[in-house]
Design an enzyme around this catalytic site. Structure first.
Site, PDB file in Angstrom:
ATOM      1  N   ASP A   9       0.850  -1.202   0.000  1.00 27.16           N
ATOM      2  CA  ASP A   9       0.000   0.000   0.000  1.00 27.16           C
ATOM      3  C   ASP A   9       0.886   1.253   0.000  1.00 27.16           C
ATOM      4  OD1 ASP A   9       1.001  -0.452   2.583  1.00 27.16           O
ATOM      5  OD2 ASP A   9      -0.754   0.416   3.569  1.00 27.16           O
ATOM      6  N   ASP A  14       6.957   1.426   2.226  1.00 25.78           N
ATOM      7  CA  ASP A  14       6.731   0.435   1.166  1.00 25.78           C
ATOM      8  C   ASP A  14       7.645   0.762  -0.022  1.00 25.78           C
ATOM      9  OD1 ASP A  14       3.652  -0.826   1.729  1.00 25.78           O
ATOM     10  OD2 ASP A  14       4.047   1.143   2.555  1.00 25.78           O
ATOM     11  N   ASP A 244       8.498  -1.749   6.545  1.00 27.30           N
ATOM     12  CA  ASP A 244       8.411  -2.579   5.339  1.00 27.30           C
ATOM     13  C   ASP A 244       9.793  -2.984   4.812  1.00 27.30           C
ATOM     14  OD1 ASP A 244       5.698  -2.397   5.632  1.00 27.30           O
ATOM     15  OD2 ASP A 244       5.449  -0.804   4.168  1.00 27.30           O
TER      16      ASP A 244
END
Ligand code: BDR
Ligand code: CA
Length: 312
Positions: A9, A14, A244
């Site tokens: 997302d 990310d 992440d």
């Protein structure tokens, strides 16, 4: 060689995880599956497409679920910016998404090449729960499954204080996923928020990355400025948390892990104060099959180097 399917997302961290994976010599990114989470799907999908342009690779990007399975509670736009990448106007120039839904793409790929793909989930688990509903045998068809999510001793990072964002965004999906891995007798490799805090990225490391002055490091500096400021306001100093990227480091180099514990983890759905908490059977009392390898410590210098490599 790790063949990765990344469910994500994006999201500043990310984005950094994807840069890291794209630069790794022993990994290929076979697909990126976008999901709503940090911000809405229209943004996360656009950001995923921007990222494949930045890394200059032909990676198919699939749009997945735009909403949690049951109820929307909160997003993380205050951390990542309203557009998910720091509100600095980043957008793809040419790339577009595939027409297939992300959950269908995941089921198709896993069935075409059983045992080949490592699935790395660094967003809410909605797409994976839908894929599991379509194909309950999915856990048997993946090589590994690495998840960024949870807070295994309830030190979370959401308004529901014991819950971590990816799980709290869609607890029902997370419940489906953890139960499925238990039923299959497989182990989710879990990097939680508390491990993220223990492996915080100090300001001098971030300055070193900025000084690289490459197109990717300039991209990183631009998209992360708002998040850096957000964290500075809370922590009182310049630093970042790489949730992440930490999960991606485990996916890319499993021997980076120096301490882990195998336990049963379930997801609280109904608690008045604990919805979205990852309840961990530390003392092995519930008699259930352990479904999670909880990553507790990893080699921090190696982690920082992997992130730096992604910005060169
Ligand atoms: C997780 O939540 C998101 O805000 C980050 O991208 C990460 O996946 C950390 O709790
Ligand atoms: Ca994320």
């Amino acid at each position: 060689m790790e063949k990765l399917i990344i469910d994500t997302d994006p999201g500043v961290d990310d984005a950094q995880a994807i840069l890291m994976a794209a630069a790794h010599p022993n990994a290929t990114i076979a697909a990126i599956l976008a999901v709503g989470g940090n911000v809405g799907l229209e943004h996360t999908l656009r950001n995923a497409l921007t990222l494949v342009e930045v890394v200059e690779q032909e990676i198919p990007v699939y749009a997945g679920c735009s909403k949690p399975l049951v109820i929307f509670q909160e997003d993380a736009a205050d951390v990542h910016g309203q557009d998910g990448l720091g509100d600095v106007g980043l957008a793809p120039q040419t790339r577009t998404a595939e027409s297939e839904h992300a959950a269908l793409a995941l089921v198709r790929m896993a069935n075409e090449s059983p045992g080949e793909y490592t699935l790395v989930a660094i967003g809410p688990l909605t797409n994976i729960a839908v894929a599991l509903t379509l194909d309950p045998t999915l856990p048997e068809k993946l090589k590994r499954f690495v998840v960024m999510g949870g807070a295994v001793t309830a030190h979370g990072n959401t308004s529901n204080v014991s819950a971590e964002f990816n799980i709290f965004y869609d607890p029902e999906a997370a419940h489906v996923v953890f139960e499925a891995w238990e039923a299959h007798g497989g182990l989710i490799e879990l990097v939680d928020w508390e491990a993220t805090i223990r492996h915080g990225i100090p300001g001098d490391v971030i300055e070193r990355w900025h000084a690289l002055d490459t197109p990717k490091s300039r991209f990183y500096q631009k998209m992360s400025a708002k998040t850096l400021e957000f964290i500075r306001n809370i922590m009182g100093r310049s630093m970042m948390f790489g949730a992440d990227p930490l999960a991606m480091a485990v996916a890319l180099e499993p021997d980076i892990v120096t301490k882990a514990e195998v336990r049963h983890v379930s997801v609280e759905l109904t608690g008045m104060y604990t919805r979205g908490q990852t309840t961990t059977d530390w003392n092995q009392r519930n008699g259930r099959t352990a479904n999670t390898n909880i990553i507790l410590e990893l080699d921090t210098d190696r982690f920082f180097s992997l992130m730096e490599q992604g910005l060169k």
